[in-house]
Design a protein around this motif. Structure first.
Motif, short mmCIF file in Angstrom:
data_model
loop_
_atom_site.label_atom_id
_atom_site.label_comp_id
_atom_site.label_asym_id
_atom_site.label_seq_id
_atom_site.Cartn_x
_atom_site.Cartn_y
_atom_site.Cartn_z
N ALA A 185 0.82 -1.22 0.00
CA ALA A 185 0.00 0.00 0.00
C ALA A 185 0.85 1.26 0.00
O ALA A 185 0.46 2.29 -0.56
CB ALA A 185 -0.93 -0.02 1.21
N ASN A 186 2.03 1.22 0.63
CA ASN A 186 2.92 2.39 0.68
C ASN A 186 4.05 2.31 -0.34
O ASN A 186 5.08 2.95 -0.18
CB ASN A 186 3.51 2.53 2.09
CG ASN A 186 2.44 2.83 3.13
OD1 ASN A 186 1.50 3.55 2.85
ND2 ASN A 186 2.59 2.26 4.31
N ARG A 187 3.82 1.47 -1.36
CA ARG A 187 4.85 1.32 -2.39
C ARG A 187 4.24 1.57 -3.76
O ARG A 187 3.02 1.71 -3.91
CB ARG A 187 5.48 -0.07 -2.32
CG ARG A 187 6.29 -0.29 -1.05
CD ARG A 187 6.92 -1.67 -0.98
NE ARG A 187 7.81 -1.75 0.17
CZ ARG A 187 9.10 -1.45 0.14
NH1 ARG A 187 9.66 -1.04 -0.98
NH2 ARG A 187 9.84 -1.55 1.23
N SER A 223 9.36 2.43 -2.66
CA SER A 223 8.41 2.98 -1.68
C SER A 223 8.00 4.39 -2.09
O SER A 223 8.68 5.05 -2.87
CB SER A 223 9.05 3.02 -0.30
OG SER A 223 10.10 3.97 -0.27
N ASP A 224 6.86 4.84 -1.58
CA ASP A 224 6.36 6.19 -1.89
C ASP A 224 7.35 7.26 -1.45
O ASP A 224 7.54 8.27 -2.13
CB ASP A 224 5.00 6.42 -1.21
CG ASP A 224 3.89 5.57 -1.83
OD1 ASP A 224 4.11 5.06 -2.95
OD2 ASP A 224 2.83 5.42 -1.20
N ASP A 225 8.00 7.03 -0.31
CA ASP A 225 9.00 7.99 0.20
C ASP A 225 10.20 8.08 -0.76
O ASP A 225 10.72 9.17 -1.00
CB ASP A 225 9.50 7.56 1.59
CG ASP A 225 8.43 7.75 2.65
OD1 ASP A 225 7.50 8.55 2.41
OD2 ASP A 225 8.52 7.10 3.70
#
Length: 198
Positions: A19-21, A49-51
């Protein structure tokens, strides 16, 4: 039934990681569901990852801004120098004519540099007949001026250019030399000097 339930639970867990990727929840979940949770987990962990994506986007944006700043530095410099010149004109330290000359010098300094071969012939002593040269493999023979400030400039696109030195006198021999040039600069040669030495 327990195996199937465990499969779905592990797939949901992999989906939660995704979900955060970049792969997202749905991509990670369905990949795990149809292939296997282990394969889905591998693909999910490999996915950025989103970051990380945010960091790379900001880095690219900052690099672009820095590049634009460097490219625009010349324009700012021109504006600053022009402002200084105008201040000198307004204070009466330079004349309007001097202002216009210096303004044109500034403008020409902003133009793209060219690789130029600048040729002249300081003396005809020791060479019989008129001296003419040809730069490169093509082009007509051209009479060279005898003064350095009237030198003929030739646009060149190589670090070394073939030049044909051709006196028109009956007993004078034609010579072919290779003259080196400096990129984005004007390289000046006295053809008489080269002819007598070579």
């Amino acid at each position: 039934m327990d195996i199937f339930l465990g499969w779905i639970i592990f797939s949901l867990a992999v989906g939660a990681i995704g979900a955060n990727r970049n792969i997202g929840f749905a991509g990670a979940f369905f990949l795990s569901l149809f292939l296997s949770p282990v394969i889905g987990l591998i693909f999910t962990l490999v996915s950025k990852s989103d970051d990380q994506i945010k960091f790379e986007t900001e880095l690219l944006s900052n690099t672009k801004k820095q590049t634009e700043g460097i490219l625009n530095a010349g324009g700012k410099s021109f504006t600053d120098e022009l402002f200084k010149l105008k201040s000198l004109l307004d204070s009466g330290l330079i004349t309007r004519e001097e202002f216009e000359i210096e303004k044109e010098n500034l403008r020409s300094s902003l133009l793209q540099k060219k690789t130029m071969l600048s040729l002249y012939c300081s003396s005809m002593s020791g060479i019989s007949g008129r001296l003419m040269v040809r730069v490169g493999d093509n082009g007509n023979f051209i009479d060279l001026p005898q003064r350095q400030d009237n030198a003929l400039d030739f646009d060149v696109h190589a670090g070394e250019v073939k030049v044909v030195i051709s006196p028109t006198g009956f007993f004078a021999s034609e010579k072919k030399v290779y003259l080196k040039t400096v990129m984005d600069e004007t390289t000046r040669y006295d053809i008489f000097d080269i002819y007598m030495r070579s």
